[in-house]
Write an enzyme that holds these catalytic residues in place. Structure first.
Site, PDB file in Angstrom:
ATOM      1  N   HIS A 184       0.812  -1.220   0.000  1.00 14.42           N
ATOM      2  CA  HIS A 184       0.000   0.000   0.000  1.00 14.42           C
ATOM      3  C   HIS A 184       0.844   1.268   0.000  1.00 14.42           C
ATOM      4  O   HIS A 184       0.333   2.353  -0.268  1.00 14.42           O
ATOM      5  CB  HIS A 184      -0.985   0.002   1.185  1.00 14.42           C
ATOM      6  N   ASP A 214      -0.116  -7.518   1.161  1.00 14.89           N
ATOM      7  CA  ASP A 214       0.341  -6.147   1.393  1.00 14.89           C
ATOM      8  C   ASP A 214       1.867  -6.072   1.460  1.00 14.89           C
ATOM      9  O   ASP A 214       2.440  -5.428   2.333  1.00 14.89           O
ATOM     10  CB  ASP A 214      -0.277  -5.572   2.667  1.00 14.89           C
ATOM     11  N   SER A 293       4.749   2.357   7.884  1.00 15.82           N
ATOM     12  CA  SER A 293       4.443   1.175   7.078  1.00 15.82           C
ATOM     13  C   SER A 293       5.625   0.782   6.204  1.00 15.82           C
ATOM     14  O   SER A 293       6.210   1.612   5.511  1.00 15.82           O
ATOM     15  CB  SER A 293       3.227   1.444   6.192  1.00 15.82           C
TER      16      SER A 293
END
Length: 341
Positions: A184, A214, A293
């Site tokens: 993402h 992901d 992230s």
């Protein structure tokens, strides 16, 4: 004559160690773990597709065109009045010379007004109302553009033309510049920019991805000198309560380090935003926020045991409230076709 060498005893060694502990401050375990991986953590800046921005610009320019003072709509409303204005200019001198001609011009003007009727009234009303309304819209659009520009400056002040950027983290897993991150972070990007620990910047390309997990692998086109790859460990030896650190770029600030413990293992997380069901996750309580992230979760030996993937917040704030999740390094390696060992 040489001096007599005294044999070291255990008491001598213990005394030297005690002296070192008393006079020098040693780094903490989390500090040593973070330092071991710091040079391998990168910031990833993802720029949006160029095709999206002209579409937005055209959509915004569309109402401004007819609404503007020089737009088509005001010009059409003004055209019927132009001959009248010209005739009034031509007839004005006649009014100064001969009053009867002035009366005839007034009668002609009255007939024209009667003939046009509501059209003239509507045209005048449109000319009065539309510029004001469109002016307010234009001011609002300028405010929106200013907001977008501010966000872009926060993401990367050198690229003023990009309206928005997505910032994340990554970890170098080979000395050839292969970087592991979250999908993402790079999804929908037309260009990726990497910032290394020493400030070196490089474009990057995607060489592997598994959206359902992901995870993504990217590779930098140019590398700094002596780029170290992170040491990959194993999550199999983790137990709840083990100390871990998260390293990354929360909100583009970093590299930042936060420490905590493993809160649980084999967790599941369903992402509404990206429609992913993730499993076999490490739950931890080291602070993580947007921008973390893709960064590494590191054990006290300085080994990467997971990739920070998500945080859980029951509100819409999207900030850390004590629950973070990381994909295990084994799952990450298998997902992208790279053995972590």
């Amino acid at each position: 004559m040489q001096p007599h060498l005294r044999t070291l005893t255990q008491d001598d060694i213990d005394s030297a160690v005690l002296h070192t502990l008393q006079t020098k401050r040693l780094p903490s375990r989390p500090a040593r773990a973070a330092e071991a991986v710091r040079a391998s953590v990168v910031e990833i800046i993802a720029y949006p597709k160029a095709a999206e921005k002209p579409a937005v610009a055209e959509k915004k320019a569309e109402p401004n065109g007819p609404a503007g003072p020089g737009g088509k709509a005001p010009a059409e409303n003004q055209n019927p009045a132009s001959p009248k204005a010209d005739s009034q200019k031509d007839e004005q001198p006649k009014a100064d010379i001969a009053p009867p001609d002035s009366k005839r011009a007034d009668n002609d003007k009255a007939r024209d007004l009667a003939r046009n009727g509501d059209q003239a009234g509507k045209g005048d009303q449109a000319n009065k109302d539309e510029p004001a309304n469109k002016g307010e819209k234009a001011d609002k659009e300028k405010g929106d553009k200013a907001d977008k520009g501010e966000k872009a400056d926060k993401g990367d002040g050198k690229d003023k033309g990009d309206e928005r950027v997505n910032i994340g983290s990554g970890v170098v897993i080979t000395d050839q510049g292969v970087i592991l991150t979250n999908y993402h972070v790079i999804a929908g990007a037309s260009r990726l920019r990497i910032r290394f620990y020493d400030g070196h910047q490089s474009d990057a390309t995607v060489i592997g991805a598994q959206p359902e997990k992901d995870l993504a692998v990217i590779k930098a086109s140019s590398l700094p000198d002596d780029l170290p790859a992170a040491t990959l460990g194993s999550s199999r030896n983790l137990v709840p309560g083990d100390e871990v650190v998260a390293v990354g770029f929360p909100f583009g600030i970093g590299p930042s380090v936060s420490s905590g413990v493993v809160s649980g293992l084999d967790r599941e997380f369903a992402s509404e935003e990206h429609q992913q069901d993730l499993d076999h996750l490490i739950q931890f309580d080291a602070a993580a926020n947007p921008g973390n992230s893709g960064g590494p979760l590191v054990n006290m030996n300085g080994e990467v045991v997971g990739i920070v993937t998500a945080i859980l917040n029951p509100t819409d704030a999207k900030t850390f409230v004590g629950i973070g999740f990381a994909t295990t390094i084994e799952s990450a390696g298998n997902a992208v076709g790279i053995s972590p060992f």
